[in-house]
Each structure stands twice: as structure tokens, then as C-alpha cells.
Design a protein around this motif. Structure first.
Motif, mmCIF file in Angstrom:
data_model
loop_
_atom_site.group_PDB
_atom_site.id
_atom_site.type_symbol
_atom_site.label_atom_id
_atom_site.label_comp_id
_atom_site.label_asym_id
_atom_site.label_seq_id
_atom_site.Cartn_x
_atom_site.Cartn_y
_atom_site.Cartn_z
ATOM 1 N N GLY A 51 0.798 -1.217 0.000
ATOM 2 C CA GLY A 51 0.000 0.000 0.000
ATOM 3 C C GLY A 51 0.826 1.261 0.000
ATOM 4 N N ILE A 52 2.065 1.200 -0.510
ATOM 5 C CA ILE A 52 2.919 2.387 -0.543
ATOM 6 C C ILE A 52 2.639 3.136 -1.840
ATOM 7 N N GLU A 53 2.296 4.419 -1.732
ATOM 8 C CA GLU A 53 2.010 5.214 -2.928
ATOM 9 C C GLU A 53 3.306 5.604 -3.622
ATOM 10 N N ILE A 54 3.267 5.558 -4.940
ATOM 11 C CA ILE A 54 4.451 5.911 -5.747
ATOM 12 C C ILE A 54 4.070 7.091 -6.626
ATOM 13 N N THR A 55 4.879 8.141 -6.618
ATOM 14 C CA THR A 55 4.585 9.299 -7.474
ATOM 15 C C THR A 55 5.420 9.229 -8.729
ATOM 16 N N GLY A 56 4.809 9.608 -9.857
ATOM 17 C CA GLY A 56 5.546 9.644 -11.114
ATOM 18 C C GLY A 56 5.707 8.291 -11.761
ATOM 19 N N HIS A 57 4.840 7.337 -11.379
ATOM 20 C CA HIS A 57 4.957 6.006 -11.979
ATOM 21 C C HIS A 57 4.255 5.984 -13.331
ATOM 22 N N PRO A 58 4.884 5.433 -14.383
ATOM 23 C CA PRO A 58 4.290 5.525 -15.721
ATOM 24 C C PRO A 58 3.034 4.677 -15.917
ATOM 25 N N ASP A 59 2.872 3.553 -15.172
ATOM 26 C CA ASP A 59 1.798 2.620 -15.516
ATOM 27 C C ASP A 59 1.383 1.825 -14.290
ATOM 28 N N MET A 60 0.687 2.479 -13.348
ATOM 29 C CA MET A 60 0.371 1.803 -12.094
ATOM 30 C C MET A 60 -0.871 0.937 -12.263
ATOM 31 N N ARG A 61 -0.677 -0.303 -12.732
ATOM 32 C CA ARG A 61 -1.823 -1.212 -12.820
ATOM 33 C C ARG A 61 -1.620 -2.350 -11.832
ATOM 34 N N ASP A 62 -2.563 -3.299 -11.812
ATOM 35 C CA ASP A 62 -2.484 -4.426 -10.885
ATOM 36 C C ASP A 62 -1.202 -5.191 -11.104
ATOM 37 N N PHE A 63 -0.582 -5.577 -10.006
ATOM 38 C CA PHE A 63 0.630 -6.378 -10.133
ATOM 39 C C PHE A 63 0.265 -7.849 -10.276
ATOM 40 N N MET A 64 -0.526 -8.375 -9.338
ATOM 41 C CA MET A 64 -0.830 -9.800 -9.377
ATOM 42 C C MET A 64 -2.269 -10.079 -9.004
ATOM 43 N N LEU A 65 -2.810 -9.299 -8.060
ATOM 44 C CA LEU A 65 -4.142 -9.581 -7.547
ATOM 45 C C LEU A 65 -5.152 -8.777 -8.335
ATOM 46 N N GLU A 66 -6.187 -9.487 -8.826
ATOM 47 C CA GLU A 66 -7.218 -8.773 -9.560
ATOM 48 C C GLU A 66 -8.377 -8.481 -8.643
ATOM 49 N N ASN A 67 -8.952 -7.315 -8.779
ATOM 50 C CA ASN A 67 -10.187 -7.030 -8.045
ATOM 51 C C ASN A 67 -9.980 -7.158 -6.543
ATOM 52 N N TRP A 68 -8.836 -6.679 -6.054
ATOM 53 C CA TRP A 68 -8.508 -6.825 -4.639
ATOM 54 C C TRP A 68 -8.955 -5.574 -3.914
ATOM 55 N N ASN A 69 -10.008 -5.697 -3.095
ATOM 56 C CA ASN A 69 -10.530 -4.523 -2.397
ATOM 57 C C ASN A 69 -10.248 -4.548 -0.914
ATOM 58 N N PHE A 70 -9.324 -5.371 -0.480
ATOM 59 C CA PHE A 70 -9.061 -5.516 0.946
ATOM 60 C C PHE A 70 -7.708 -4.906 1.261
ATOM 61 N N MET A 71 -7.259 -5.113 2.493
ATOM 62 C CA MET A 71 -5.979 -4.534 2.923
ATOM 63 C C MET A 71 -4.835 -5.134 2.104
ATOM 64 N N PRO A 72 -3.803 -4.339 1.808
ATOM 65 C CA PRO A 72 -2.634 -4.921 1.124
ATOM 66 C C PRO A 72 -2.116 -6.122 1.885
ATOM 67 N N PRO A 73 -2.016 -7.286 1.255
ATOM 68 C CA PRO A 73 -1.837 -8.531 2.014
ATOM 69 C C PRO A 73 -0.482 -8.766 2.640
ATOM 70 N N MET A 74 0.571 -8.047 2.229
ATOM 71 C CA MET A 74 1.857 -8.311 2.847
ATOM 72 C C MET A 74 2.054 -7.522 4.137
ATOM 73 N N ARG A 75 1.128 -6.645 4.457
ATOM 74 C CA ARG A 75 1.233 -5.919 5.723
ATOM 75 C C ARG A 75 1.077 -6.904 6.861
ATOM 76 N N ARG A 76 1.787 -6.681 7.938
ATOM 77 C CA ARG A 76 1.762 -7.653 9.011
ATOM 78 C C ARG A 76 0.462 -7.633 9.786
ATOM 79 N N ASP A 77 -0.313 -6.562 9.674
ATOM 80 C CA ASP A 77 -1.586 -6.597 10.393
ATOM 81 C C ASP A 77 -2.718 -7.155 9.545
#
Lengths: 188, 198
Positions: free
Chosen positions: A115-141
């Protein structure tokens, strides 16, 4: 240049202390404000032309993400890890995809998994998870077990499943009971 | 050695023409060349010289329209599940699914992963399961043998079941895929009155 010269240069130019972890592996800690200068100098002047990866560690108790840029130099045969901390919410980091094109993928991963925002990224699309509306899964909480119990349906029939060690203990006990000498029957 | 659980074959009420057709079908099983997960690593050894699957009539098919069997080899992430459903619906009946590996049965090694489905049975009808992580080529060939016996006896009717109970399958799919469901035109014809078998 070798690691000694790199250490002195980082000290004089930016005031950074470089730690040598192994003969060709070094680590340096910086701040987000200084990041552009340090990485820029490393790439353009110091000969670190390759970005290996961008990693992130979630320090939940301290409330920070520790981000590492792992750079490699083929000319000098050196690997340098540039690390800095950012708070877990509210801060965005700049995109390095114009300098290293592979950074585009790593930054998409950071956005999706942490869930880290990146500024100036040319193409911010889904990396692996489609239609993911929950918390970013690698966060420890992110409670994976609770999420799985809630979202998916497990197959029935293994509720009595035991841990492997328990099963082995039961087997050993059963074997001992089989081999134990028979007790004498009491006389009536 | 592999422990093969014998398949019980009761005499099914097949007409003679069905018996003959099923006898032909069991001997020519075209597997779609689609490795959905890590189980696909065990398919090339099965197809090559040592464990030669082609002597059983099993060979690869390039597109879903030309295939009989879809082998779900391993875990199914939500991303893959959407594509596998669309692939399965493109295949022409009679079609069968072979669930390769423990992940198709109960989630296997990825039982507590946030991105894999735990029972493929809820989303697609599976005819034969092979347990293992991954099953060896001998086990895979034994499973194909089971599938062939099932086809010959006329009991491999997963595709007909999918058509009859399409509402249940679609409801399950919608629950995990949500907005990411396949467009409705891929499975509209299942719901047209008269086309459904049930």
C-alpha cells in the motif's frame, strides 16, 4: 573503485556511514529526503548501473516501512543496499523507473502488497491480484487466517486432523501397547 | 508402488450405441495443453518416452475447442480460476476435468493462502482427483486409467452436472470472483430454456 573508496566518498559527499557486511556486499542507511541525491550519484557517477530489486520490510511495532534499494555494479563487482524508513501511511516515494526501467515492476508490487504510494509512476496497474478490495496482504496486520476463514469454504472432513508430531506419538504409543507383555488374568 | 483405489463399476443403463461411443471416447482422450499450476511439471514426464501416455490414447490438444480433458494441475489462484472457467466453458462436451494434486482437493499446501481457492469442486465439476504433491507420472497414468474406466461406464457426467446445476456453480463463482466474473455471454446459453438438461 573498491569498497574503501566508496565508503570514503559516501562519508564525505553525503555524511553516510557504510557498513561492509561481506567482501562484496555493503549497506548504507539514508533518509527519504536525501534519496534522490544518493541514488542519482550512485547511478550516474559511481557506476552502480543495475537495480537488483526494491524490497520492503514491515516494522509494525515501530510503525515504519524499511525500504531497500539493492544496487549492483558490474564494473566494480560490488553490491550496495541503500535503505531508508518511511511511516506506514501517508508518505509516497518517487518512482525510479526513468533511471532503471525494472523499477516499474517492483514499485507496482510495493503498491499492491504494502500500500505504498508511488509518485511519477508511468503505468500503475495491478501487479498480481485482480479485483482486490481488501488490505494490502503483505502488511503484518493483515490477518491471513481470518481472511481465509471468512472468504473461502474449506472442505469438510479434516476437522479431526492432528499435527504430524501428534500422529507419530500416537503411533509409537499404540505400538508399545501392542508389544507390552500380557497381564496375568485374575483368578475368579 | 502406487496404491490405486479400485473404481467400482456398476452396470449403468447405457444403450448399445452409448456403450460403443463411450468405448471409443475412453481410448482417445485429448488433454488441453494448459498448465494451470505447479503440477504441470509432472505432465511432460508422463508424455515423454519413459512413461509414454500416448499408448493410452492420451495426447495434447492445442485449443479448448479440440480438447476432451482439462487437467487442473495444482493450486488455482483467483486470477487463474477466472480463465479456467472460461476455458472449460469453451470446451465442447463430453468433457472431463482431472484434478491433479492436493490443492484441488482441499487447498493442499496453500490451504491458508489469501489468493487460492480451497475446493475446486465448488466452481467446476471434477471427475477424477489425484492426491499428491505432485503425484508421480505413475499416479497420473493410474488416474487417467480411472478416468477411462469412468468414461466407459458412462458415469463421467461432470459436464452434464455443470449444465444442470449452473445456478449453484455460478453463485459460488460470483462469491469469490465478485466483479471479476466472466462476461455473461460466455455462459448465457446454459440458461436458455430448453438447452439445459435439468
Amino acid at each position: 573503485m573498491n569498497s574503501q573508496e566508496l565508503q570514503t566518498q559516501l562519508q564525505t559527499l553525503f555524511g553516510l556511514e557504510m557498513v561492509v557486511k561481506r567482501p562484496q556486499l555493503m549497506q548504507v542507511s539514508t533518509q527519504l529526503a536525501q534519496l534522490e541525491l544518493v541514488l542519482g550519484w550512485l547511478h550516474h557517477q559511481a557506476g552502480f548501473e543495475t537495480l537488483s530489486t526494491i524490497t520492503c520490510t514491515d516494522w509494525l511495532e515501530e510503525g515504519i516501512f524499511h525500504i531497500n534499494y539493492i544496487l549492483q555494479s558490474t564494473q566494480h563487482r560490488l553490491t550496495l543496499m541503500v535503505g531508508f524508513d518511511i511511516p506506514r501511511d501517508g508518505v509516497s516515494i518517487p518512482s525510479w523507473s526513468r533511471v532503471w526501467p525494472q523499477a516499474e515492476t517492483y514499485e507496482r508490487e510495493l503498491k499492491e502488497m504494502y500500500g505504498i504510494e508511488i509518485t511519477g509512476h508511468p503505468d500503475m496497474r495491478d501487479f498480481m491480484l485482480e479485483n482486490w478490495n481488501f488490505m494490502p496482504p503483505m502488511r503484518r496486520d493483515f490477518d491471513t487466517k481470518a481472511f481465509v476463514d471468512d472468504f473461502y469454504v474449506m472442505r469438510v472432513g479434516r476437522e479431526d486432523a492432528l499435527d504430524v508430531k501428534e500422529v507419530l506419538k500416537l503411533k509409537v504409543a499404540a505400538k508399545k501397547a501392542m508389544e507390552a507383555p500380557q497381564e496375568a488374568k485374575p483368578n475368579e | 508402488m502406487v496404491n490405486v483405489i479400485p473404481v467400482e463399476l456398476e452396470e449403468n443403463q447405457q444403450s448399445l450405441i452409448e456403450k460403443v461411443l463411450n468405448w471409443f471416447r475412453q481410448q482417445s482422450v485429448f488433454v488441453l495443453a494448459y498448465g494451470t499450476g505447479c503440477g504441470a511439471i509432472e505432465v511432460p514426464p508422463t508424455m515423454t518416452a519413459r512413461y509414454d501416455a500416448e499408448r493410452f490414447g492420451i495426447r495434447g490438444a492445442a485449443t479448448p475447442r479440440q480438447a476432451d480433458v482439462l487437467v487442473i494441475s495444482g493450486y488455482l489462484s483467483l486470477k487463474t480460476l477466472k480463465r479456467v472457467i472460461r476455458t472449460y466453458e469453451q470446451m465442447q462436451g463430453p468433457k472431463f476435468i482431472l484434478g491433479l494434486g492436493s490443492c484441488t482437493i482441499n487447498g493442499g499446501m496453500y490451504w491458508d493462502s489469501y489468493n487460492t481457492v480451497k475446493q475446486v469442486d465448488r466452481y467446476l465439476p471434477i471427475d477424477v482427483y489425484v492426491a499428491g504433491c505432485m503425484p508421480r507420472p505413475e499416479a497420473l497414468l493410474a488416474a487417467f486409467g480411472d478416468l477411462q474406466k469412468k468414461i466407459a461406464s458412462g458415469k463421467a457426467d461432470g459436464w452434464e452436472k455443470y449444465q444442470r446445476e449452473i445456478e449453484w456453480y455460478k453463485a459460488n463463482q460470483r462469491k469469490v470472483l465478485g466483479n471479476n466474473m466472466n462476461p455473461s455471454y460466455t455462459s448465457d446459453w446454459y440458461h436458455i430454456e430448453g438447452a439445459s438438461l435439468g
